[in-house]
Design a protein around this motif. Structure first.
Motif, mmCIF file in Angstrom:
data_model
loop_
_atom_site.group_PDB
_atom_site.id
_atom_site.type_symbol
_atom_site.label_atom_id
_atom_site.label_comp_id
_atom_site.label_asym_id
_atom_site.label_seq_id
_atom_site.Cartn_x
_atom_site.Cartn_y
_atom_site.Cartn_z
ATOM 1 N N ILE A 23 84.932 30.621 102.851
ATOM 2 C CA ILE A 23 83.551 30.033 103.112
ATOM 3 C C ILE A 23 83.163 29.172 101.844
ATOM 4 O O ILE A 23 82.971 29.759 100.719
ATOM 5 N N SER A 24 82.887 28.027 102.086
ATOM 6 C CA SER A 24 82.424 27.061 101.056
ATOM 7 C C SER A 24 81.387 25.890 101.778
ATOM 8 O O SER A 24 81.722 25.308 102.874
ATOM 9 N N PRO A 26 81.756 22.570 105.496
ATOM 10 C CA PRO A 26 80.701 23.054 106.504
ATOM 11 C C PRO A 26 81.300 24.187 107.296
ATOM 12 O O PRO A 26 80.551 24.955 107.733
ATOM 13 N N ALA A 27 82.341 23.591 108.054
ATOM 14 C CA ALA A 27 83.048 24.249 109.122
ATOM 15 C C ALA A 27 83.290 25.769 108.910
ATOM 16 O O ALA A 27 83.433 26.489 109.862
ATOM 17 N N THR A 28 83.300 26.042 107.645
ATOM 18 C CA THR A 28 83.731 27.405 107.239
ATOM 19 C C THR A 28 82.557 28.367 107.584
ATOM 20 O O THR A 28 82.738 29.326 107.608
ATOM 21 N N PRO A 32 79.661 17.853 103.591
ATOM 22 C CA PRO A 32 79.941 18.736 102.513
ATOM 23 C C PRO A 32 78.730 18.749 101.706
ATOM 24 O O PRO A 32 78.081 17.793 101.336
ATOM 25 N N GLY A 33 78.231 20.288 101.269
ATOM 26 C CA GLY A 33 77.052 20.336 100.488
ATOM 27 C C GLY A 33 75.766 20.776 101.542
ATOM 28 O O GLY A 33 74.935 21.440 100.985
ATOM 29 N N SER A 34 75.999 20.810 102.523
ATOM 30 C CA SER A 34 74.989 21.261 103.719
ATOM 31 C C SER A 34 74.894 22.819 103.429
ATOM 32 O O SER A 34 75.771 23.454 103.369
ATOM 33 N N ALA A 35 73.585 23.202 103.493
ATOM 34 C CA ALA A 35 73.244 24.525 103.378
ATOM 35 C C ALA A 35 73.531 25.185 105.005
ATOM 36 O O ALA A 35 73.145 24.733 105.822
#
Length: 643
Positions: A234-235, A239-241, A164-167
């Motif tokens: 998407i969030s 990240p999978a979103t 989480p937080g990955s661009a």
């Protein structure tokens, strides 16, 4: 099915999803797709560029690819691979490294050129990582990009190790691992403290460049995160979103991993349904929980405004549906888990006869019996049934090293206090000290230490079963061989485990069997223990008449309860019974406070158990039923379906 209906059914899903009946069928399908790409590109004289994943999820895919190589001539000579990630720091020859994983499950068994294998290097100096990552990207580009990227998904929603937080445009880089990801890896490393805190991973931007992307997920443990990835917004938190942006992605799931998707979980929200008894019960309970109303207070408007107008029209009036489901739930409640003697059992979950039943509780680990169904266990014994308990594994993995030393030290001190000479015990102790001081993460203990740890748990289990009310003749320690064998290899035979279980069942000839029904992790001890019991009953059912009159009840562990609509027997516990159950759990001192493998829940086992059973009682009360201190829930597994 007409295309319009299919679109309506999947309207909550924001990317393509294919659902298969089981993991093996899905894995073989994915392997065939990979094989097709390899063959087509080989015919053109081109290389196939594959992005590969690790972990439990792709193992069956790799097994099928190996079979295709051995039996059908699939060649990997023109295949180039790039792995998604690797822990950091991590030597490539360490057991937990993804380099070892890939050679164990695929590369060592096919004709791939080692020069065509690319795996992030976890042994690099940190100053060299940035240059390595840039070079990794350049190599993928130089080969023309990935033809197909295989993905799994973590419970944080990570793909690769993109936490989480990955661009969305991130490239290959060094990242920090989420605490939940590290908790999930704890078993492989012999404890969370030994799991690396960083990893090298391909970025989301790198993954997106693949011409095809397949994300695979198996079992109910992944259902919640799959729903968020497929149906959520998407969030960066999941990240999978980001995969919703791709026109070349497909999720491949088994039915359990897909179970939380709207079309399977609450199908009345997307289509007309065939309303059988179980679906009606599920829908009415869902509606009452959603609106926080007792079942008997649900109205026509409640049904009509929440996608259940069809049910009201076909099976109504609504009040009659409410009464019917309320009665169904009420009939699951019983203070007589072994059946109430001399009573009308037509509306009870268990049979009245025989009044005194032979019952056996199968406990995968030496404490699952009291943690999961301790109140019911106590009540069966108190009500005079012939109750046995079978501890299926030693549980020796989940004992701290210093506890093992402490018990041997006690034995030595006792021997000395009684003037007993036992040089061999002192030799064992010295060897233990030397081994434990140099022990590596997840290194298997020598047999002597495994035995000591197993005896610690055996003693605790005996104390717990005696507290419940069993004599020693009714306490069985199976110590099934698979438990220790699987520490060396996953590819083992379970035949002697099955034969041993069959012998115990023939000895007891139970009217009731209680077994752990935690199937979320198909590679876990609970699921394996159930599979062994299941196979044993299948075989015995062909020749043993008593099996036809045996009922198998499934219980859940300290973490997750059955869904309310699934419950077929619910045993209420008084405050005093909750206290007795807690005392039985406390007999397992080695598992108290901080067990070796606590998972991602910081609560002690007894707290988890009490919270779970009190929550079940709260839900029943919220639905309009009587208020109890706690309730233990069970689902009956229909043995007649397997005989």
């Amino acid at each position: 099915m007409p295309r319009l209906n299919l679109l309506e059914e999947t309207r909550f899903e924001k990317l393509p999803v294919k659902v298969y009946p089981d993991m093996l069928t899905a894995s073989k399908t994915v392997a065939q797709r990979i094989a097709t790409i390899i063959k087509q590109k080989t015919q053109k004289g081109e290389n196939t560029i594959l992005g590969l994943a690790t972990g439990v999820t792709p193992i069956a895919v790799y097994n099928e690819l190996v079979r295709l190589y051995r039996e059908e001539g699939l060649s990997f000579k023109n295949v180039v691979t790039f792995n998604l990630d690797e822990y950091y720091p991590m030597s490539p020859d360490t057991l937990q490294s993804y380099n070892v994983f890939m050679y164990k499950h695929l590369f060592s068994h096919v004709d791939i050129d080692p020069e065509n294998v690319h795996i992030p290097d976890g042994a690099l100096k940190q100053d060299d990582i940035t240059a390595f990552c840039l070079d990794y990207e350049k190599k993928i580009t130089a080969y023309g990009g990935l033809d197909l990227q295989i993905l799994g998904i973590g419970r944080t929603g990570h793909i690769g190790f993109n936490e989480p937080g990955s661009a969305p445009n991130s490239g290959t880089r060094l990242v920090s691992l989420d605490e939940l990801t590290r908790s999930d890896a704890a078993y492989d490393f012999g404890g969370k403290a030994n799991v690396p805190v960083k990893a090298i991973t391909m970025g989301i931007g790198t993954i997106f460049k693949a011409r095809e992307i397949i994300l695979m997920a198996w079992n109910a443990k992944k259902a919640e995160i799959i729903k968020k990835a497929v149906e959520g917004e998407i969030s960066a938190d999941i990240p999978a979103t980001y995969l919703q942006h791709s026109d070349h992605v497909e999720f491949v799931l088994d039915t359990d991993a897909a179970s939380a998707l709207t079309r399977f979980d609450t199908p009345w929200l997307v289509k007309d349904c065939v309303w059988d008894e179980q679906l009606i019960k599920k829908a009415v309970v869902w509606l009452a929980k959603t609106l926080n109303k007792p079942i008997l207070k649900l109205t026509d408007d409640d049904y009509n405004n929440h996608g259940m107008a069809q049910l009201a029209t076909e099976k109504g009036p609504v009040y009659n549906i409410n009464i019917h489901i309320f009665n169904k739930l009420q009939h699951t409640i019983t203070g007589w888990p072994g059946g109430k003697p001399n009573a009308d059992d037509s509306q009870r979950p268990e049979r009245a006869e025989p009044a005194r039943k032979r019952a056996i509780v199968f406990s995968p680990h030496p404490d699952d019996d009291v943690i999961s169904m301790g109140g019911t266990f106590i009540r069966l014994a108190d009500q005079g049934h012939d109750v046995h308990v079978a501890y299926q594994t030693s549980g020796n993995t989940a004992v701290w090293d210093d506890d093992a030393l402490r018990f041997v030290e006690f034995a030595i001190d006792f021997s000395r206090s009684q003037n007993l000479e036992d040089k061999k015990l002192e030799d064992i102790y010295r060897n233990m000290r030397g081994f434990l001081q140099a022990k590596q993460p997840n290194q298997r203990d020598p047999q002597e230490i495994e035995t000591i740890k197993g005896l610690i748990r055996k003693g605790e289990a005996i104390a717990g079963a005696r507290f419940v009310g069993l004599d020693d003749a009714h306490i069985h320690f199976q110590n099934l061989p698979f438990y220790d064998r699987r520490k060396v290899s996953r590819e083992i035979s379970y035949e002697d485990d099955i034969l041993q279980t069959m012998a115990l069942l023939q000895q007891v000839k139970p009217h009731q069997i209680y077994s752990a029904g935690d199937f979320a992790d198909p590679h876990g001890t609970h699921k394996t223990c159930f599979d062994i019991l299941h196979e044993s009953l299948q075989r015995l059912g062909k020749t043993e008449e008593w099996v036809k009159d045996c009922w198998l009840w499934l219980y859940r562990g300290a973490w997750h309860e059955f869904e309310t609509y699934e419950i077929e027997m619910c045993v209420p516990l008084s405050p005093k019974e909750v206290e007795r159950k807690r005392e039985a759990i406390f007999k397992h001192q080695s598992q108290k406070d901080r067990p070796v493998f606590p998972g991602d829940d910081a609560r002690e086992f007894w707290v988890r158990a009490e919270d779970r059973t009190s929550e079940t009682a709260r839900i029943y009360n919220q639905l309009g039923l009587a208020e109890y201190e706690a309730m233990e829930a069970f689902v009956r597994f229909k043995l007649n379906d397997i005989l």
